[in-house]
Write a protein that holds these residues in place. Structure first.
Motif, short mmCIF file in Angstrom:
data_model
loop_
_atom_site.label_atom_id
_atom_site.label_comp_id
_atom_site.label_asym_id
_atom_site.label_seq_id
_atom_site.Cartn_x
_atom_site.Cartn_y
_atom_site.Cartn_z
N GLN A 76 35.97 -42.06 -65.09
CA GLN A 76 35.61 -41.14 -64.02
C GLN A 76 36.84 -40.41 -63.47
N ARG A 77 37.94 -41.14 -63.31
CA ARG A 77 39.17 -40.50 -62.83
C ARG A 77 39.66 -39.45 -63.82
N PHE B 288 31.94 -28.59 -58.67
CA PHE B 288 31.34 -29.71 -57.96
C PHE B 288 30.40 -30.51 -58.85
N ASP B 289 30.00 -29.94 -59.99
CA ASP B 289 29.19 -30.71 -60.94
C ASP B 289 29.99 -31.85 -61.55
N THR B 290 31.31 -31.76 -61.48
CA THR B 290 32.14 -32.87 -61.95
C THR B 290 31.83 -34.14 -61.17
N VAL B 291 31.58 -33.98 -59.87
CA VAL B 291 31.25 -35.13 -59.02
C VAL B 291 29.90 -35.71 -59.45
N ASN B 292 28.93 -34.83 -59.77
CA ASN B 292 27.63 -35.31 -60.25
C ASN B 292 27.78 -36.10 -61.53
N ILE B 293 28.64 -35.62 -62.42
CA ILE B 293 28.86 -36.33 -63.69
C ILE B 293 29.50 -37.68 -63.42
N GLN B 294 30.47 -37.71 -62.51
CA GLN B 294 31.12 -38.98 -62.18
C GLN B 294 30.10 -40.01 -61.70
N LYS B 295 29.21 -39.57 -60.80
CA LYS B 295 28.25 -40.51 -60.21
C LYS B 295 27.26 -41.03 -61.26
N LYS C 226 25.99 -44.89 -64.66
CA LYS C 226 24.61 -45.31 -64.91
C LYS C 226 24.25 -45.16 -66.38
N ILE C 227 24.75 -44.08 -66.99
CA ILE C 227 24.46 -43.86 -68.41
C ILE C 227 25.22 -44.84 -69.29
N LEU C 228 26.53 -44.96 -69.03
CA LEU C 228 27.36 -45.81 -69.89
C LEU C 228 27.07 -47.29 -69.71
N LEU C 229 26.64 -47.67 -68.50
CA LEU C 229 26.37 -49.09 -68.24
C LEU C 229 24.89 -49.41 -68.37
N VAL D 32 23.45 -35.40 -65.61
CA VAL D 32 24.71 -35.24 -66.35
C VAL D 32 24.64 -34.06 -67.30
N LEU D 33 23.56 -33.97 -68.08
CA LEU D 33 23.44 -32.87 -69.04
C LEU D 33 23.36 -31.52 -68.34
N THR D 34 22.66 -31.48 -67.20
CA THR D 34 22.59 -30.23 -66.43
C THR D 34 23.97 -29.87 -65.88
N SER D 35 24.68 -30.85 -65.36
CA SER D 35 26.02 -30.60 -64.82
C SER D 35 26.97 -30.12 -65.89
#
Length: 547
Positions: free
Chosen positions: A88-89, A124-131, A135-138, A305-308
């Motif tokens: 995420q970082r 700001f979609d970067t923040v959506n991807i981070q959040k 959930k996707i990877l885990l 994520v895909l939208t972002s």
């Protein structure tokens, strides 16, 4: 700006630099899944010992092993969380540097009708991807692994569970296949209206005086209501897709639970499986169903994520300036002469010719004034010569070298611009004047500040040169703004200085002060000015009229 990349392709491209960390992540996930699904086998063995009435050392060892399994599985989960945090970082840092690199290099032809500040809101979609990435990877990935391992384990108990696995996977595939595309489409629609709303509110803030003085107008409410209505409708459509997915998985979970309880009971009665296997299989089935539910519940995060990523692509797909291969260099010690041959200025949107067949020569080390009526193309020509816009056809030569064969970054180091659209940005006075360029000493900064007449203003702030300009309009007058832009243009001692008619609105004494400084600083350099002012034309060796 159109791209053939699909959102899922962009997603894999986003994760590609971190393949090694993802390998460790999924290795931990596999180990965690194996340990989690080995626990029912341990419980099965413990149940067998308890039912047999043998509370021996084996029972104690098995109990300790189960406890250790739970602890080790937890450790693997913590390691997964740590890797996701690192990813995420990195994601945020890469996106920030990518935007910072690309924005100054945008080709204006590629921008078309897009407004760059509104486009950059996509960051700001970067923040959506981070959040959503965790959930996707885990959750999503772990759910898939648990379903696969669980079905393999169940198949060892009885062949009927193989059929159960095939049916379950088929139903999950059908649910995702039928709802995936509508969910992606409605998610993008919803996101478009969110950005439209953000842009409109930004415009309201930018045009406060306009709307403040239009007290009888309700445009601010009407436009907001229209956008909000579209957003709510698109959100309803998206939620309808999500609801159909949730409803399907709940129905599946209920049906499978009831069916397998009956099947398991019949197998137990017929002695096809033992009581321990029955308990263990029911635990595994519950894990599989919970994983299936978690899989479907993760779909909203996948859409986000895909939208972002698709929104970030709006920026990363814009064509940028690329370095010239085998570029030729200008003489480092000579002034810059310019030749323009058969140049047509075209519109950035419709590619219509605005100004046709411009031919002129500007001698090195001279002052040239471009004059002409409004709309004659003076400013457009000046911007083209500065390399800030590229909406033209024809040939431009600097010291007889075509622009397309010159390293444009090196050329720009030798150009100073005094234009209306030169912005005062969020930063200190030092940063706004030097732009962080190398080779500018503190002495250079102090001297140019004194020469343009900004010293009194800057020293009026407690932190002086390090005062951060939050809102230029609140601290800089029109004259101060021109002074700062002149300081920025002249501090690097450029060989070519291009100047719009920014002096016409100033008081006569301020105008003459700045013009005298400009001509003094540009002796021996190439100066090109746009002006119909007789005092300016008088000081220039060459006057070129554009009709």
């Amino acid at each position: 700006m159109k791209s053939t990349l699909k959102p899922i392709q962009r997603f894999w491209g986003l994760l590609n630099p971190d393949k090694r960390d993802l390998t460790y992540l999924y290795l931990y996930a596999i180990c965690n899944g194996i340990i989690s699904l080995s626990l029912p086998i341990g419980i099965q063995a413990i149940m067998g010992l308890v039912l047999a009435g043998r509370l021996s050392a084996s029972w104690g060892i098995l109990t300790v092993l189960v406890m250790l399994g739970v602890a080790v599985a937890g450790i693997f989960q913590i390691m997964q969380l740590y890797i996701v945090e690192i990813l995420q970082r990195r994601l945020f840092a890469r996106a920030a540097f990518d935007f910072a690199y690309r924005i100054p290099k945008f080709k204006l032809k590629s921008l078309g009708n897009y407004y760059p500040p509104e486009l950059v809101n996509r960051f700001f979609d970067t923040v959506n991807i981070q959040k959503s990435l965790s959930k996707i990877l885990l959750d999503f990935s772990t759910s898939i692994l648990q379903i696969i391992f669980g079905l393999i384990l169940l198949s060892l108990y009885h062949p009927i569970f193989i059929a159960f696995g095939i049916v379950l996977l088929l139903i999950l595939f059908i649910i995702i296949y039928l709802t995936g595309r509508p969910g992606m489409r409605t998610s993008i629609e919803e996101s478009n209206y969110k950005y439209e709303m953000a842009f409109w509110l930004t415009e309201l803030a930018r045009a406060i005086p306009t709307f403040k003085l239009s007290a009888s107008s309700e445009l601010n409410f009407k436009r907001t209501d229209d956008i909000l209505h579209n957003y709510v409708d698109s959100r309803k459509r998206h939620f309808k897709v999500l609801l159909s997915q949730y409803s399907s998985i709940i129905a599946l979970k209920t049906l499978v639970t009831a069916s397998l309880l009956v099947v398991g009971a019949l197998l137990l009665i017929s002695n096809s499986i033992t009581i321990g296997q029955f308990v263990a299989s029911e635990i595994v089935i519950i894990l599989i169903l919970n994983s299936s539910e978690k899989l479907i519940m993760s779909m909203e995060a996948i859409y986000d994520v895909l939208t972002s990523i698709e929104k970030l692509g709006k920026v990363t797909d814009i064509e940028i300036e690329e370095p010239v291969k085998n570029a030729l260099s200008l003489n480092a010690h000579a002034s810059i002469g310019i030749k323009v041959k058969n140049l047509d200025v075209v519109g950035t949107l419709d590619q219509k010719i605005i100004r046709k067949n411009v031919n002129l020569t500007i001698s090195a080390g001279t002052a040239t004034c471009l004059v002409g009526d409004s709309g004659s193309g003076k400013t457009s020509l000046l911007k083209i010569l500065s390399t800030s816009i590229d909406n033209y056809n024809g040939t431009i030569l600097y010291n007889d070298i075509p622009l397309q064969n010159i390293d444009i970054e090196e050329l720009r180091k030798d150009i100073g611009c005094v234009f209306y659209d030169q912005e005062i940005f969020y930063g200190t006075f030092r940063e706004n004047i030097s732009l962080g360029q190398e080779g500018i000493s503190d002495e250079d900064l102090v001297n140019i500040i004194k020469e343009v007449g900004l010293e009194k203003l800057i020293l009026s702030f407690p932190d002086g040169y390090n005062h951060i300009i939050m809102n230029a309009n609140s601290i800089l007058s029109g004259t101060d703004r021109v002074r700062l832009i002149m300081a920025r243009a002249l501090i690097t001692q450029p060989k070519l200085v291009l100047v719009e008619d920014v002096f016409s609105g100033l008081k006569e004494e301020n105008k003459m002060e700045l013009l005298n400084l400009l001509f003094h600083r540009c002796k021996g350099k190439t100066l090109v000015m746009v002006s119909n002012d007789p005092s300016v034309k008088k000081e220039c060796q060459t006057v070129i009229e554009l009709n």
